[in-house]
Motif scaffolding. Structure first.
Motif, PDB file in Angstrom:
ATOM      1  N   ALA A  72       0.833  -1.212   0.000  1.00  0.00           N
ATOM      2  CA  ALA A  72       0.000   0.000   0.000  1.00  0.00           C
ATOM      3  C   ALA A  72       0.862   1.254   0.000  1.00  0.00           C
ATOM      4  O   ALA A  72       0.420   2.317  -0.457  1.00  0.00           O
ATOM      5  N   ASP A  73       2.111   1.152   0.489  1.00  0.00           N
ATOM      6  CA  ASP A  73       3.016   2.308   0.473  1.00  0.00           C
ATOM      7  C   ASP A  73       3.280   2.791  -0.954  1.00  0.00           C
ATOM      8  O   ASP A  73       3.496   3.976  -1.179  1.00  0.00           O
ATOM      9  N   LEU A  74       3.268   1.875  -1.894  1.00  0.00           N
ATOM     10  CA  LEU A  74       3.592   2.210  -3.281  1.00  0.00           C
ATOM     11  C   LEU A  74       2.369   2.324  -4.172  1.00  0.00           C
ATOM     12  O   LEU A  74       2.317   3.152  -5.067  1.00  0.00           O
ATOM     13  N   PHE A  75       1.389   1.476  -3.954  1.00  0.00           N
ATOM     14  CA  PHE A  75       0.251   1.371  -4.860  1.00  0.00           C
ATOM     15  C   PHE A  75      -1.039   1.777  -4.165  1.00  0.00           C
ATOM     16  O   PHE A  75      -1.842   0.939  -3.762  1.00  0.00           O
ATOM     17  N   SER A  76      -1.235   3.075  -4.034  1.00  0.00           N
ATOM     18  CA  SER A  76      -2.454   3.635  -3.464  1.00  0.00           C
ATOM     19  C   SER A  76      -2.699   4.987  -4.126  1.00  0.00           C
ATOM     20  O   SER A  76      -1.805   5.552  -4.764  1.00  0.00           O
ATOM     21  N   PHE A  77      -3.897   5.516  -3.955  1.00  0.00           N
ATOM     22  CA  PHE A  77      -4.196   6.818  -4.557  1.00  0.00           C
ATOM     23  C   PHE A  77      -3.371   7.919  -3.919  1.00  0.00           C
ATOM     24  O   PHE A  77      -2.997   8.887  -4.574  1.00  0.00           O
ATOM     25  N   GLU A  78      -3.059   7.777  -2.632  1.00  0.00           N
ATOM     26  CA  GLU A  78      -2.241   8.783  -1.964  1.00  0.00           C
ATOM     27  C   GLU A  78      -0.833   8.814  -2.543  1.00  0.00           C
ATOM     28  O   GLU A  78      -0.250   9.874  -2.750  1.00  0.00           O
ATOM     29  N   SER A  79      -0.272   7.640  -2.805  1.00  0.00           N
ATOM     30  CA  SER A  79       1.093   7.599  -3.335  1.00  0.00           C
ATOM     31  C   SER A  79       1.153   8.053  -4.790  1.00  0.00           C
ATOM     32  O   SER A  79       2.197   8.477  -5.273  1.00  0.00           O
ATOM     33  N   LEU A  80       0.027   7.988  -5.493  1.00  0.00           N
ATOM     34  CA  LEU A  80      -0.002   8.416  -6.888  1.00  0.00           C
ATOM     35  C   LEU A  80       0.335   9.892  -7.020  1.00  0.00           C
ATOM     36  O   LEU A  80       0.943  10.317  -8.005  1.00  0.00           O
ATOM     37  N   LEU A  81      -0.014  10.688  -6.027  1.00  0.00           N
ATOM     38  CA  LEU A  81       0.211  12.129  -6.092  1.00  0.00           C
ATOM     39  C   LEU A  81       1.598  12.538  -5.618  1.00  0.00           C
ATOM     40  O   LEU A  81       1.903  13.718  -5.553  1.00  0.00           O
ATOM     41  N   LEU A 119       6.008  12.150  -5.851  1.00  0.00           N
ATOM     42  CA  LEU A 119       7.030  11.964  -6.887  1.00  0.00           C
ATOM     43  C   LEU A 119       7.266  10.479  -7.139  1.00  0.00           C
ATOM     44  O   LEU A 119       7.383  10.036  -8.287  1.00  0.00           O
ATOM     45  N   LYS A 120       7.301   9.702  -6.060  1.00  0.00           N
ATOM     46  CA  LYS A 120       7.492   8.257  -6.193  1.00  0.00           C
ATOM     47  C   LYS A 120       6.352   7.638  -7.008  1.00  0.00           C
ATOM     48  O   LYS A 120       6.567   6.797  -7.870  1.00  0.00           O
ATOM     49  N   GLY A 121       5.122   8.075  -6.743  1.00  0.00           N
ATOM     50  CA  GLY A 121       3.975   7.554  -7.476  1.00  0.00           C
ATOM     51  C   GLY A 121       4.016   7.897  -8.952  1.00  0.00           C
ATOM     52  O   GLY A 121       3.702   7.068  -9.813  1.00  0.00           O
ATOM     53  N   VAL A 122       4.416   9.127  -9.267  1.00  0.00           N
ATOM     54  CA  VAL A 122       4.524   9.531 -10.663  1.00  0.00           C
ATOM     55  C   VAL A 122       5.579   8.690 -11.375  1.00  0.00           C
ATOM     56  O   VAL A 122       5.371   8.223 -12.495  1.00  0.00           O
ATOM     57  N   VAL A 123       6.701   8.466 -10.706  1.00  0.00           N
ATOM     58  CA  VAL A 123       7.760   7.657 -11.316  1.00  0.00           C
ATOM     59  C   VAL A 123       7.280   6.228 -11.538  1.00  0.00           C
ATOM     60  O   VAL A 123       7.446   5.666 -12.623  1.00  0.00           O
ATOM     61  N   PHE A 124       6.651   5.631 -10.509  1.00  0.00           N
ATOM     62  CA  PHE A 124       6.219   4.238 -10.627  1.00  0.00           C
ATOM     63  C   PHE A 124       5.080   4.071 -11.634  1.00  0.00           C
ATOM     64  O   PHE A 124       5.114   3.163 -12.463  1.00  0.00           O
TER      65      PHE A 124
END
Length: 188
Positions: A113-122, A124-129
């Motif tokens: 969930a640290d990587l794949f959630s709506f919060e992480s999407l916003l 820098l890490k989420g944009v990169v992933f």
């Protein structure tokens, strides 16, 4: 019966089923691969009118579109009705390695969930992933002429040398990503 479906199938059942499907596809002159459906879907919606790449008879690939729909429907049915536990059985050494990389609660779900959630999407890490990673997967799939399932399952069973090269490239890329890039990306 339902309990047998919920459990992972052993190799001596799943392997012959995959082999049977592959022999049937080869016999009927078809090849398996999910990424080909992107082209099929674009053709269905008329992209062939403006781009020759999409100008083909998509009806001949209808079986592949049905397979894609079955994959999505099967995934939904499995996640909603056949899952008894969301934890994933991973080795203790993997849990230690993932925690050292900063991933909280590894194995408690199918994806961290640290990587794949709506919060992480916003972030820098989420944009990169999601964005950069999605672009690279899409570009790589098109550049390689197919996805991992198309090359590793269909291409290798059809003895295509290009598929062997692609699968070797997939493994090398996966190893490089896991051991060299991922630890740095997780610190973003």
């Amino acid at each position: 019966m339902l309990e047998a479906i919920k459990q992972p199938w052993p190799w001596y059942v799943a392997g012959p089923v995959i082999a049977f499907v592959m022999f049937a596809l080869i016999y009927f002159g078809n090849s398996f691969g999910l990424s080909a459906n992107f082209r099929n879907i674009c053709s269905v919606f008329g992209a062939g009118k403006s781009c020759d790449f999409f100008a083909f008879d998509w009806r001949k690939q209808l079986w592949n579109l049905v397979f894609l729909a079955g994959t999505v429907l099967g995934g939904f049915i499995a996640s909603q009705f056949l899952m008894s536990d969301t934890s994933v059985a991973i080795s203790d050494a993997t849990v230690v390695d993932l925690k050292a990389l900063g991933i909280n609660n590894p194995g408690n779900g199918f994806v961290p969930a640290d990587l794949f959630s709506f919060e992480s999407l916003l972030s820098l890490k989420g944009v990169v992933f999601f964005v950069v990673g999605g672009f690279l997967v899409g570009f790589g799939t098109r550049y390689a002429g197919g996805c991992t399932s198309g090359h590793a399952i269909s291409g290798l069973s059809d003895l295509q040398p290009a598929s062997l090269v692609a699968v070797i490239g997939f493994f090398i890329g996966g190893l490089l990503m896991t051991h060299l890039l991922l630890p740095h990306l997780l610190t973003l």
